[in-house]
Design a protein around this motif. Structure first.
Motif, PDB file in Angstrom:
ATOM      1  N   CYS A  63       0.806  -1.222   0.000  1.00 35.00           N
ATOM      2  CA  CYS A  63       0.000   0.000   0.000  1.00 35.00           C
ATOM      3  C   CYS A  63       0.839   1.273   0.000  1.00 35.00           C
ATOM      4  N   LEU A  64       2.146   1.155   0.110  1.00 35.01           N
ATOM      5  CA  LEU A  64       2.994   2.338   0.219  1.00 35.01           C
ATOM      6  C   LEU A  64       3.030   3.113  -1.100  1.00 35.01           C
ATOM      7  N   PRO A  65       3.209   4.431  -1.031  1.00 36.41           N
ATOM      8  CA  PRO A  65       3.283   5.243  -2.260  1.00 36.41           C
ATOM      9  C   PRO A  65       4.682   5.181  -2.881  1.00 36.41           C
ATOM     10  N   TYR A  66       4.910   4.217  -3.735  1.00 42.38           N
ATOM     11  CA  TYR A  66       6.221   4.044  -4.353  1.00 42.38           C
ATOM     12  C   TYR A  66       6.445   5.095  -5.443  1.00 42.38           C
ATOM     13  N   ASN A  67       7.702   5.403  -5.657  1.00 37.98           N
ATOM     14  CA  ASN A  67       8.080   6.245  -6.785  1.00 37.98           C
ATOM     15  C   ASN A  67       8.160   5.329  -8.007  1.00 37.98           C
ATOM     16  N   TYR A  68       7.070   5.249  -8.742  1.00 33.70           N
ATOM     17  CA  TYR A  68       6.967   4.239  -9.795  1.00 33.70           C
ATOM     18  C   TYR A  68       7.888   4.520 -10.982  1.00 33.70           C
ATOM     19  N   ASP A  69       8.239   5.790 -11.200  1.00 35.30           N
ATOM     20  CA  ASP A  69       9.215   6.091 -12.254  1.00 35.30           C
ATOM     21  C   ASP A  69      10.565   5.480 -11.891  1.00 35.30           C
ATOM     22  N   LEU A  70      10.984   5.681 -10.644  1.00 33.39           N
ATOM     23  CA  LEU A  70      12.243   5.103 -10.189  1.00 33.39           C
ATOM     24  C   LEU A  70      12.159   3.581 -10.153  1.00 33.39           C
ATOM     25  N   LEU A  71      11.042   3.070  -9.661  1.00 33.30           N
ATOM     26  CA  LEU A  71      10.889   1.622  -9.532  1.00 33.30           C
ATOM     27  C   LEU A  71      10.961   0.932 -10.899  1.00 33.30           C
ATOM     28  N   GLY A  72      10.342   1.537 -11.909  1.00 30.17           N
ATOM     29  CA  GLY A  72      10.407   0.977 -13.252  1.00 30.17           C
ATOM     30  C   GLY A  72      11.831   0.960 -13.786  1.00 30.17           C
ATOM     31  N   TRP A  73      12.571   2.036 -13.514  1.00 32.98           N
ATOM     32  CA  TRP A  73      13.965   2.121 -13.961  1.00 32.98           C
ATOM     33  C   TRP A  73      14.836   1.090 -13.237  1.00 32.98           C
ATOM     34  N   LEU A  74      14.584   0.901 -11.946  1.00 30.49           N
ATOM     35  CA  LEU A  74      15.344  -0.090 -11.174  1.00 30.49           C
ATOM     36  C   LEU A  74      15.117  -1.505 -11.714  1.00 30.49           C
ATOM     37  N   LYS A  75      13.890  -1.790 -12.102  1.00 37.20           N
ATOM     38  CA  LYS A  75      13.601  -3.113 -12.661  1.00 37.20           C
ATOM     39  C   LYS A  75      14.345  -3.320 -13.979  1.00 37.20           C
ATOM     40  N   GLN A  76      14.466  -2.252 -14.766  1.00 34.69           N
ATOM     41  CA  GLN A  76      15.235  -2.339 -16.012  1.00 34.69           C
ATOM     42  C   GLN A  76      16.703  -2.609 -15.711  1.00 34.69           C
ATOM     43  N   GLN A  77      17.235  -1.898 -14.705  1.00 33.53           N
ATOM     44  CA  GLN A  77      18.636  -2.085 -14.329  1.00 33.53           C
ATOM     45  C   GLN A  77      18.894  -3.515 -13.863  1.00 33.53           C
ATOM     46  N   ARG A  78      17.968  -4.069 -13.133  1.00 37.67           N
ATOM     47  CA  ARG A  78      18.126  -5.446 -12.652  1.00 37.67           C
ATOM     48  C   ARG A  78      18.081  -6.432 -13.817  1.00 37.67           C
ATOM     49  N   THR A  79      17.212  -6.152 -14.775  1.00 37.43           N
ATOM     50  CA  THR A  79      17.136  -7.011 -15.961  1.00 37.43           C
ATOM     51  C   THR A  79      18.456  -7.012 -16.720  1.00 37.43           C
TER      52      THR A  79
END
Length: 477
Positions: A63-79
């Motif tokens: 339920c936390l308000p994540y920074n979805y722009d950052l979160l999307g970029w982090l997922k790309q970096q992990r990929t």
């Protein structure tokens, strides 16, 4: 592609809130007595404070308000094969819960009840773990400058252009994620200025007593209106701060400034008492017995925020009382008595509207596949019963109005009292219309806000006023 590990801060970076502040607010709501221990825990160190608060709260990381722009970029970096480390000054138990929910971090570093992993402590721990300039770091505050000084590259998140420039002095800035814009309309939403129209109920006694030409009463009521509005805004802020998780689970309320992380919770903690003190200062100029009723309203709304809104039926009864208190406070500001009829009509009418509010919320939860309204004492299966009770309350209000029209007071106040009977079918229509719209899923959470925007409701209000005007001045022919 860089194979340097990317270290990510939590509070204000990965999430648009601060878990220390949220934990304190949760403890304030659920076990307010423990708040008295905060100075003692803080005297032992910030890490001890965070550990004790985290041990007393249970939160849902989804339920936390994540920074979805950052979160999307982090997922790309992990990929791409980059190692991600969550490194935060929040307590370890909180960091682990969030890391497990997201499933993208290879490692977690956090405060452990002894060391507060922030600023220089974080910088030293990361340098010891990865070596000087052996890692990249994503952060958001001036405290992170100490970390960027020892990092290879910086990712600046949710920070000012000046902070990004200062970070570039210590290391190369790889990426910038700008902050959300908090404009004038955002602050209007924080104060819920659109809800101030409810406080126009203060003027009802003036209209009911036919004292529209009394300039002194108008001036007093205008002051009372703003005093009540500032008090209401302070309580709305408190309510929002204590109800963050429930709001985040709601499809519309999750966009509120505090729930979405647009405005920091700490700012709300500072703003609420300021608004309350301003309200009380204005109340001193209103005079009469207005101040005691204002204080009663404030205490009752606080009780509602802290617990009554979670109690089945008592929540709706409390809402009805809060609406009615506005009318009572308006009469008190003018040192005017209130009739039994007006009070009885108000209680039944506003109880019906309170049931409309809850019914609409349950319908939203039902559409989202929920069986229970989070933070409320109702199941979605209760909706038909709430509908029955609400319609009954609304028609009871109309019945009280009909009895009032047969009283001696109507003959004394109205030149042609027979025309006043026109208010009965108007009220019957409006109550039925509101419930029909709620039944069709077209009702906003707050029925009064809906009514102001709804054409049929506005026409009903105009018809009601026209009938009263004709009854007051007489038919022109």
């Amino acid at each position: 592609m860089s194979f340097y590990p990317l270290v990510v801060d939590l509070d204000g970076t990965l999430i648009r809130t601060d878990m220390l502040h949220e934990s304190a607010l949760r403890v304030l709501r659920d076990s307010p007595g423990d708040i008295l221990f905060i100075p003692y825990w803080l005297s032992q160190g910030k890490a001890v404070l965070k550990r004790n608060l985290s041990n007393r709260v249970c939160f849902d990381p989804s339920c936390l308000p994540y920074n979805y722009d950052l979160l999307g970029w982090l997922k790309q970096q992990r990929t791409l094969g980059r190692k991600l480390i969550l490194c935060t000054a929040s307590d370890h138990s909180i960091a682990i819960s969030i890391s497990e929910h997201l499933g993208i971090f290879d490692e977690v570093m956090a405060s452990d009840g002894t060391t507060n992993l922030a600023g220089k402590h974080k910088a030293e721990a990361l340098e010891q773990r990865f070596g000087h300039a052996g890692f990249d770091y994503a952060g958001n505050s001036r405290a992170d400058l100490a970390v960027w000084e020892r990092a290879r590259q910086a990712v600046v998140v949710n920070a000012s252009a000046d902070l990004a420039k200062r970070a570039g002095v210590y290391c190369e800035v790889e990426q910038v994620f700008p902050p959300l814009t908090v404009g004038f309309t955002s602050w209007l939403r924080v104060l819920r200025v659109h809800q101030w129209m409810k406080n126009s109920l203060l003027f009802i006694p003036l209209f009911a007593a036919h004292q529209l030409t009394n300039l002194d009463d108008w001036l007093v009521l205008i002051l009372a209106f703003f005093s009540f509005s500032l008090c209401a805004s302070s309580v709305y802020i408190v309510n929002d701060l204590l109800d963050l998780e429930s709001d985040r689970r709601h499809p519309r309320k999750r966009n509120r400034p505090f729930a979405s992380g647009l405005v920091p919770a700490l700012m709300g903690v500072a703003l609420a008492p300021l608004l309350l003190f301003s309200s009380l200062a204005l109340a001193q100029y209103v005079g009469g017995s207005f101040l005691p009723w204002l204080l009663l309203y404030f205490l009752l709304t606080c009780a509602y925020s802290w617990g009554l809104k979670r109690l089945m039926l008592l929540d709706c009864l409390t809402l009805a009382m809060l609406y009615t208190l506005r009318i009572v406070a308006g009469a008190a500001a003018m040192n005017m008595g209130l009739s039994f009829w007006l009070l009885a009509f108000s209680v039944f009418l506003f109880l019906s509207l309170a049931f409309v509010k809850r019914y609409a919320e349950l319908e939203v939860q039902l559409l989202n596949g929920k069986q229970k309204a989070h933070g409320r004492g109702y199941y979605t299966s209760d909706a038909p019963l709430l509908q029955t009770m609400g319609i009954t309350s609304g028609y009871a209000a109309v019945l009280v109005l009909a009895f009032y029209l047969n009283s001696d007071a109507v003959i004394q106040l109205y030149k042609t009292p027979e025309f006043i009977w026109g208010t009965v079918p108007v009220m019957l229509f409006w109550i039925s219309w509101m419930w029909m719209k709620a039944h069709r899923g077209e009702m906003h959470d707050d029925p009064l806000v809906f009514a102001v925007k709804d054409k049929a409701s506005l026409l009903a209000g105009m018809a009601f006023a026209a009938v009263l005007a004709i009854g007051t001045v007489g038919w022109p022919w």
